[in-house]
Scaffold this motif. Structure first.
Motif, short mmCIF file in Angstrom:
data_model
loop_
_atom_site.label_atom_id
_atom_site.label_comp_id
_atom_site.label_asym_id
_atom_site.label_seq_id
_atom_site.Cartn_x
_atom_site.Cartn_y
_atom_site.Cartn_z
N ALA A 275 11.62 -0.48 -3.99
CA ALA A 275 11.96 -0.42 -2.43
C ALA A 275 11.23 -1.84 -1.81
CB ALA A 275 11.32 0.63 -1.96
N LEU A 276 10.14 -2.15 -2.44
CA LEU A 276 9.62 -3.55 -1.80
C LEU A 276 10.40 -4.57 -2.25
CD1 LEU A 276 5.68 -3.02 -2.11
CD2 LEU A 276 7.03 -2.46 -0.25
N ALA A 277 10.93 -4.74 -3.30
CA ALA A 277 12.07 -5.68 -3.93
C ALA A 277 12.98 -5.73 -2.84
CB ALA A 277 12.30 -5.77 -5.18
N ASN A 278 13.78 -4.42 -2.43
CA ASN A 278 14.96 -4.57 -1.87
C ASN A 278 14.57 -5.05 -0.32
OD1 ASN A 278 16.92 -3.70 -3.53
ND2 ASN A 278 16.08 -1.47 -3.35
N LEU A 279 13.11 -4.49 0.21
CA LEU A 279 12.75 -5.09 1.46
C LEU A 279 12.82 -6.72 1.41
CD1 LEU A 279 12.01 -4.80 4.47
CD2 LEU A 279 9.54 -4.41 3.36
N ASP A 280 12.29 -7.09 0.50
CA ASP A 280 12.13 -8.60 0.20
C ASP A 280 13.53 -9.38 0.42
OD1 ASP A 280 10.36 -11.17 -0.60
OD2 ASP A 280 11.74 -10.86 -2.01
N ALA A 281 14.60 -8.96 -0.22
CA ALA A 281 15.88 -9.42 -0.33
C ALA A 281 16.35 -9.37 0.97
CB ALA A 281 16.77 -8.68 -1.41
N VAL A 282 16.31 -8.28 1.88
CA VAL A 282 16.84 -8.32 3.26
C VAL A 282 16.25 -9.35 4.20
CG1 VAL A 282 17.07 -6.68 5.14
CG2 VAL A 282 17.75 -5.88 2.72
#
Length: 440
Positions: A275-282
């Protein structure tokens, strides 16, 4: 969906169509530039279906406006053609067309006969609480295919997520408008916007007491602290807390994007680090030469366990550790030390930790406005100082725990120089405390 149902939706009575178009105007999304929030939904939809194209589309009287589009480079709107996509937009349940060329409802549509040559179409409606259909979340492919029940259910979940965000935005706009009509001071506007960025209430979690609070350091400036708690579809619960960079309108926009992205990411994969990695990408995709947009956050998942306990798995990205308050009066920092800022570094590292909350125990999540506050001798309160102050507070429950923190903030007074968000999760004490040997 049956042919007759689709025909009925395409031939909605004029009064119903007027009511639907009034709703489209009410939500104020036509022609607005994409802010990145709905791009996450289209990306997730495409990944779930393993398809090249997806969109969040709003239907006007004579056009279809793409509020977000994945794989449709440069396309912001199309004319509202009869049949095909236009009629699918107006139904009240998810629908799928496995082969558009073989279906008389879609075979003549320009997007099917011409570029990009759509052969598969799936859609879930964006339906208001009053039953008006604003548009859909769509998935498109250039090859005929089938859709699974799980894929269609996930598409419906994404449509619900988009609709929830539209409701939040509408509520925020109305709140600000109401505040302006009464008193247009910076203090009232800031409070109205801050309220719109946070959940109005927390959901009821069976077997768990929950409470949250927000303490602004300034009454006339919007901060960037945020929190949320929401159910997953497998009986688990997700939660997060964090702090975005900056203050004011830019921080508010980043807070909205961050909260929305974490909720959307949890639909696709609720693993805390993912979830944090997806937020980082966005956040990185939103940075286009301006100042970096970054934040700190903790994302966690609660799993009900035997004996009324909860297993907790969480990941941190540059955020202070959670504080576990045990039934025996001790306090334990659930460390995610080493987790790095989200949205700033090329390849950030996130750290995952686990713990267990037994009856009579609590977990406190907070932002750094609390631990960076100065005590009477000028020193920072710090994580260890917070643990000492709250070590015996587990028995007070979630509300009592936040009352204790409120008193601590009042005691620190002018030593508090930054906003503080708080989220407390407490398991009621309903049985004899476990022995020291019981695993956590």
């Amino acid at each position: 969906m049956t042919d007759s149902a689709l025909r009925r939706s395409a031939e909605a009575p004029p009064a119903d169509e007027r009511r639907r178009l009034d709703a489209v105007r009410r939500y104020r999304v036509l022609g607005t530039p994409s802010d990145g929030a709905f791009d996450t939904v289209t990306s997730l939809a495409a990944r779930i279906f393993d398809a090249p194209m997806a969109s969040v589309a709003i239907v006007d009287a004579d056009r279809v406006w793409f509020e977000a589009a994945h794989g449709l480079d440069g396309v912001t709107q199309i004319s509202r053609e009869p049949g095909g996509c236009a009629s699918a937009f107006l139904h009240d349940a998810p629908c799928v067309v496995p082969d558009t060329l073989s279906d008389p409802r879609t075979a003549a549509h320009p997007l099917v006969r011409g570029g990009p040559g759509i052969r598969f179409y799936a859609a879930a409606p964006l339906t208001t609480a009053r039953g008006e259909c604003l548009g859909t979340v769509n998935v498109l492919d250039v090859r005929p295919r089938e859709a699974t029940e799980d894929q269609m259910a996930a598409l419906a979940d994404l449509a619900s997520l988009v609709m929830n965000e539209l409701e939040v935005r509408l509520s925020a706009a109305r709140t600000i408008a109401a505040e302006r009509s009464q008193r247009t001071t910076a203090e009232r506007l800031a409070r109205a916007l801050q309220r719109a960025l946070l959940p109005p209430t927390l959901p009821v979690v069976p077997g768990l007491d929950t409470a949250a609070a927000y303490h602004p350091a300034s009454v006339d400036e919007v901060g960037g602290d945020f929190y949320d708690l929401f159910p997953l579809d497998d009986g688990r619960w997700a939660f997060f807390i964090g702090d975005v960079c900056g203050k004011g309108a830019e921080a508010a926009a980043l807070t909205s994007l961050t909260r929305y992205t974490l909720r959307a990411a949890a639909i696709y994969d609720p693993d805390p680090c993912t979830a944090l990695a997806n937020l980082d990408a966005v956040l990185k995709s939103e940075h286009q030469g301006d100042a970096p947009r970054y934040c700190t956050a903790v994302f966690g998942v609660l799993q009900p366990a035997p004996g009324g306990a909860f297993a907790v798995s969480l990941a941190g990205g540059g955020h202070p550790p959670a504080l576990a308050l045990r039934a025996d009066g001790t306090a334990e920092l659930v460390s995610t030390t080493g987790g790095q800022l989200i949205g700033l570094l090329p390849r950030p590292h996130f750290v995952q930790a686990t713990t267990r909350l037994l009856p009579g125990e609590a977990l406190l999540l907070y932002t750094d406005g609390l631990t960076e506050a100065r005590t009477s001798d000028g020193a920072m309160l710090g994580e260890d100082g917070l643990a000492r102050r709250l070590s015996a507070a587990a028995a007070q429950g979630a509300d009592g725990l936040l009352d204790t923190v409120d008193k601590l903030l009042a005691e620190l007074g002018t030593g508090v120089s930054d906003d503080t968000a708080l989220l407390a999760l407490s398991v009621p004490s309903h049985r004899t405390a476990p022995s020291a040997q019981e695993n956590r």
